[in-house]
Motif scaffolding. Structure first.
Motif, short mmCIF file in Angstrom:
data_model
loop_
_atom_site.label_atom_id
_atom_site.label_comp_id
_atom_site.label_asym_id
_atom_site.label_seq_id
_atom_site.Cartn_x
_atom_site.Cartn_y
_atom_site.Cartn_z
N LEU A 51 0.82 -1.21 0.00
CA LEU A 51 0.00 0.00 0.00
C LEU A 51 0.86 1.26 0.00
O LEU A 51 0.51 2.26 -0.64
CB LEU A 51 -0.95 -0.02 1.20
CG LEU A 51 -2.07 -1.06 1.14
CD1 LEU A 51 -2.83 -1.10 2.45
CD2 LEU A 51 -3.00 -0.80 -0.02
N THR A 52 1.98 1.21 0.69
CA THR A 52 2.90 2.36 0.69
C THR A 52 3.45 2.59 -0.70
O THR A 52 3.50 3.72 -1.18
CB THR A 52 4.05 2.12 1.70
OG1 THR A 52 3.48 1.94 3.01
CG2 THR A 52 5.02 3.28 1.72
N ASP A 53 3.86 1.51 -1.38
CA ASP A 53 4.37 1.63 -2.75
C ASP A 53 3.28 2.15 -3.68
O ASP A 53 3.53 3.03 -4.52
CB ASP A 53 4.89 0.28 -3.25
CG ASP A 53 6.14 -0.18 -2.50
OD1 ASP A 53 6.79 0.66 -1.85
OD2 ASP A 53 6.45 -1.39 -2.57
N GLU A 54 2.08 1.61 -3.57
CA GLU A 54 0.97 2.05 -4.41
C GLU A 54 0.66 3.52 -4.15
O GLU A 54 0.43 4.29 -5.09
CB GLU A 54 -0.27 1.20 -4.14
CG GLU A 54 -1.46 1.56 -4.99
CD GLU A 54 -2.70 0.73 -4.67
OE1 GLU A 54 -3.75 1.02 -5.27
OE2 GLU A 54 -2.62 -0.18 -3.83
N ASN A 55 0.68 3.94 -2.90
CA ASN A 55 0.42 5.32 -2.54
C ASN A 55 1.49 6.23 -3.16
O ASN A 55 1.17 7.29 -3.71
CB ASN A 55 0.42 5.45 -1.01
CG ASN A 55 -0.18 6.75 -0.54
OD1 ASN A 55 -0.58 7.61 -1.32
ND2 ASN A 55 -0.23 6.92 0.77
N ARG A 56 2.73 5.81 -3.10
CA ARG A 56 3.83 6.58 -3.69
C ARG A 56 3.64 6.73 -5.20
O ARG A 56 3.79 7.81 -5.75
CB ARG A 56 5.17 5.90 -3.39
CG ARG A 56 6.37 6.74 -3.73
CD ARG A 56 7.69 6.07 -3.34
NE ARG A 56 7.75 5.82 -1.90
CZ ARG A 56 7.87 4.60 -1.35
NH1 ARG A 56 7.97 3.54 -2.09
NH2 ARG A 56 7.92 4.46 -0.04
N GLN A 57 3.26 5.63 -5.86
CA GLN A 57 3.02 5.67 -7.32
C GLN A 57 1.84 6.59 -7.65
O GLN A 57 1.90 7.38 -8.61
CB GLN A 57 2.75 4.27 -7.85
CG GLN A 57 3.95 3.37 -7.84
CD GLN A 57 3.58 1.93 -8.20
OE1 GLN A 57 2.41 1.59 -8.34
NE2 GLN A 57 4.60 1.09 -8.32
N LEU A 58 0.77 6.48 -6.88
CA LEU A 58 -0.40 7.32 -7.14
C LEU A 58 -0.10 8.80 -6.93
O LEU A 58 -0.56 9.65 -7.68
CB LEU A 58 -1.57 6.88 -6.26
CG LEU A 58 -2.21 5.53 -6.63
CD1 LEU A 58 -3.22 5.12 -5.57
CD2 LEU A 58 -2.86 5.60 -8.00
N ARG A 59 0.69 9.10 -5.91
CA ARG A 59 1.08 10.49 -5.67
C ARG A 59 1.91 11.03 -6.84
O ARG A 59 1.73 12.17 -7.27
CB ARG A 59 1.85 10.63 -4.37
CG ARG A 59 0.99 10.55 -3.13
CD ARG A 59 1.84 10.64 -1.86
NE ARG A 59 1.07 10.41 -0.70
CZ ARG A 59 0.47 11.36 0.02
NH1 ARG A 59 0.60 12.62 -0.34
NH2 ARG A 59 -0.23 11.05 1.09
#
Length: 158
Positions: free
Chosen positions: A104-112
């Protein structure tokens, strides 16, 4: 000579013993499942048997002592012993949770990053098409040249 009826007496005693044992086992399971204290006294009272009879049953005695020891280490646990999570199970759940947090942290970083790029493109497109050049939109409010008076958005759209 009278018939030998001793086999009936022996069979009746065996059935009574099995019934008594099953009551004790049921009481033991019920107390454990309810999270109640498992002691010789509570099992005897719930099963309707004597404490001395429980002490004389090696398997029941061992189980009562084992459950009593577990309850002493973890006082007032409402979860029955057979339903408590093992250390390995808890470790696996923690590993799974940590893996999910990382995903989720990686996905959040990508989405940001994607959002930042999209907003940058939107801002660049607006600045190229804006008649005032330096104006940009922020939450429905124009931030424009301070020299020009601002009009409400509805008036500008008409």
């Amino acid at each position: 000579m009278r018939a030998d009826n001793s086999q009936h007496i022996v069979e009746a005693a065996r059935r009574r013993s099995e019934y008594t044992r099953s009551k004790a086992v049921q009481a033991l399971r019920a107390l454990d499942a309810a999270g109640e204290p498992v002691t010789f006294e509570t099992v005897a009272k719930q099963a309707g048997v004597s404490r001395s009879w429980l002490y004389a049953q090696p398997d029941l005695r061992a189980e009562i002592e084992q459950l009593r020891a577990v309850q002493r280490r973890a006082p007032r646990s409402s979860v029955p012993a057979r339903q408590r999570a093992s250390d390995a199970s808890l470790r696996r759940r923690l590993e799974t949770a940590n893996e999910r947090i990382q995903r989720l942290t990686d996905e959040n970083r990508q989405l940001r990053a994607h959002l930042a790029g999209a907003l940058g493109e939107q801002r660049a497109a607006r600045s190229h098409t804006s008649p005032r050049g330096a104006a940009s939109m922020h939450e429905g409010v124009d931030i424009a040249d301070p020299v020009q008076p601002q009009q409400p958005i509805r008036e500008r759209e008409q």
